[in-house]
Design an enzyme around this catalytic site. Structure first.
Site, short mmCIF file in Angstrom:
data_model
loop_
_atom_site.label_atom_id
_atom_site.label_comp_id
_atom_site.label_asym_id
_atom_site.label_seq_id
_atom_site.Cartn_x
_atom_site.Cartn_y
_atom_site.Cartn_z
N SER A 130 44.18 35.75 34.15
CA SER A 130 44.87 36.31 35.32
C SER A 130 46.06 37.18 34.90
O SER A 130 46.85 36.76 34.05
CB SER A 130 45.42 35.18 36.20
OG SER A 130 44.44 34.22 36.45
N PHE A 144 38.74 31.15 33.58
CA PHE A 144 38.50 30.69 34.95
C PHE A 144 38.86 31.77 35.97
O PHE A 144 38.30 31.82 37.05
CB PHE A 144 39.32 29.42 35.23
CG PHE A 144 38.90 28.27 34.37
CD1 PHE A 144 37.65 27.68 34.56
CD2 PHE A 144 39.71 27.79 33.36
CE1 PHE A 144 37.24 26.62 33.77
CE2 PHE A 144 39.30 26.73 32.57
CZ PHE A 144 38.08 26.14 32.77
N CYS A 145 39.85 32.59 35.63
CA CYS A 145 40.27 33.64 36.56
C CYS A 145 40.73 34.84 35.74
O CYS A 145 41.59 34.66 34.89
CB CYS A 145 41.39 33.13 37.44
SG CYS A 145 41.97 34.33 38.64
N PRO A 146 40.21 36.02 35.93
CA PRO A 146 39.31 36.43 37.00
C PRO A 146 37.84 36.11 36.75
O PRO A 146 37.03 36.26 37.67
CB PRO A 146 39.51 37.94 37.07
CG PRO A 146 39.94 38.34 35.71
CD PRO A 146 40.70 37.17 35.15
#
Lengths: 76, 379
Positions: free
Chosen positions: B295, A13-15
């Site tokens: 992330s 989902f991220c990045p």
């Protein structure tokens, strides 16, 4: 010699797939191919749009079983 | 013979792993059947997220630092002796002083670093807050700033994915408090086609930007900075003028990873659930160092470290695997100088941030202190 690498960004989902591709292109050599696997349909549209904007080469977008395989070639 | 656990890197993830293992393996450490050693680069441990507050005068420099020796459990020998080669075939790590450390289990926690030098003109023309020196210089630049065009420029890849948005909202409030907001124009640039990698965060940020008159330029990947002409250009063909450029430079992993041929860009190919180096059964990779498409954030490092503690403990004590990492990430998002929200997600649960509130901002301020308990493996 040109290389091909695969980034499995399914569930990222991220990045996210496009950001992963941008980071990978920076480290690639001209002529290298990068395959991004994405579960997000938006990537199948965003990535070709970005590739066209910056002047790399789209090799192909394939819809697989529940995800997309997007292959690009670093052109510059 | 004692099982040797070697941790390379004294940042958050390496320190949590070390302290957590000590708590789990106290008996084995006492009996001498296990030893845990850490190799790092500094006698100081820095609370990196605190750098965001420094340019605005909202945190004191000394609050960012503790002695690494005090943060780390005394039962873990700590060598300030940077690793220069990691040889996973022969299970050895060589250091700058010429020492060689062997291991049965290795934890690579060498982190990431900013690379403004990788973009022409960025070092000369840009400010940043991702290291202490940069944050100090930005603080000085903001002190002197009387108004003009400010660009917050985000580059991929970078750690702490919400910090660029946070600094943008904080800047707006800072200029307002300074009474110069009407003389400032803030433009935020982002590498992909929306304001943030996380879609719900991007959707939340867009009306906030519109409400506050913050401009934005998406699909902006920096090609070069012209420090004399004060212009920044993108690979996509856009050029913007600036009076103050605040950049989030692209990151690489540690130099020792590339020198040891362990991964392009300093990122180690890592199995996303076991956190083992691809193809390895005894080399764990944690925090920013992995190439997992996730992330690069302190919370990622923390949740990964917890998984590694469980698995290493279980392997040493019981000879079996304990559990896999589920991809959990949790990030506070400061939405100004007095409000905040948070977002969490994992490999299967999409993010869904709630509305900003003052209480979550206070919780973030409390976490700025609680961090030291996390690093000690207590929280």
């Amino acid at each position: 010699m040109s290389e091909r690498q695969t980034i499995d960004a399914r569930g990222a989902f991220c990045p996210g797939p496009l950001m992963e591709l941008i980071a990978a292109i920076k480290l690639a050599e001209i002529g290298d191919e990068i395959e991004i696997l994405s579960a997000d349909k938006g990537s199948a549209e965003d990535i070709p749009a970005w590739i066209a904007k910056v002047g790399h080469e789209m090799v192909g977008v394939t819809e697989m079983d529940g995800h997309w395989s997007i292959v690009v070639k670093k052109a510059k | 013979m004692a099982k040797r656990i070697l941790i390379v890197g004294g940042g958050l993830s390496g320190t949590i792993v070390a302290n957590g293992l000590v708590r789990q393996l106290g008996n084995e450490l006492r009996s001498g059947s296990v030893n845990i050693t850490m190799i790092g680069t500094s006698d100081q441990h820095m609370y990196q997220p605190g750098l965001l507050y420094l340019p605005f005068g909202r945190i004191r420099e000394h609050e960012l630092f503790r002695s690494q020796r005090k943060v780390l459990d005394r039962r873990v020998p700590y060598h300030i002796d940077p690793a220069t080669n990691i040889d996973t075939e022969n299970s050895t790590v060589t250091t700058a002083s010429g020492k060689t450390f062997g291991y049965d289990y290795l934890v690579i926690a060498t982190g990431s670093r900013i690379m403004p030098q990788s973009i022409p003109g960025m070092e000369e023309g840009g400010h940043w807050f991702y290291d202490l020196d940069g944050a100090r210089k930005l603080r000085g630049a903001l002190d002197d700033f009387k108004g003009g065009k400010v660009i917050v420029n985000v580059n991929a890849p970078h750690k702490c994915p919400v910090a660029p948005l946070e600094v943008t909202f904080m800047l707006r409030e800072y200029f307002e408090a300074k009474g110069i907001l009407d003389k400032c124009e803030i433009t935020y640039t982002y590498p992909i086609g929306r304001l943030h990698a996380l879609e719900p965060v991007a959707h939340w940020a867009l009306p906030e930007f519109e409400k506050y008159g913050i401009k934005y330029e998406t699909f902006f990947n920096t090609k070069e900075v012209d420090p004399k002409g004060k212009k920044i250009s993108s690979e996509e063909g856009v050029t913007l003028d600036y009076d103050l450029l605040i950049t989030i430079p692209p990151h690489n992993g540690a130099e020792v990873i590339e020198q040891s041929n362990l991964g392009k860009g300093g990122w180690v190919p890592t199995q996303k659930e076991t956190l083992l180096q691809e193809g390895s059964t005894n080399v764990f990779v944690v925090g920013d160092t992995t190439n997992i498409p996730i992330s690069k954030a302190g919370s990622t490092a923390h949740f990964e470290a917890d998984t590694i503690i469980d698995n290493l403990t279980s392997l040493v004590k019981e000879g079996r695997w304990a559990r896999n990492y589920d991809g959990k990430v949790f990030c506070f998002v400061e939405t100004g100088l007095s409000t905040g929200t948070y977002v969490w997600f994992n490999y299967t649960t999409p993010p869904n941030p709630g509305p900003p509130s003052q209480m979550i901002h206070w919780f973030k301020l409390a976490y700025n202190r609680l961090y030291w308990l996390s690093a000690r493996g207590l929280l």
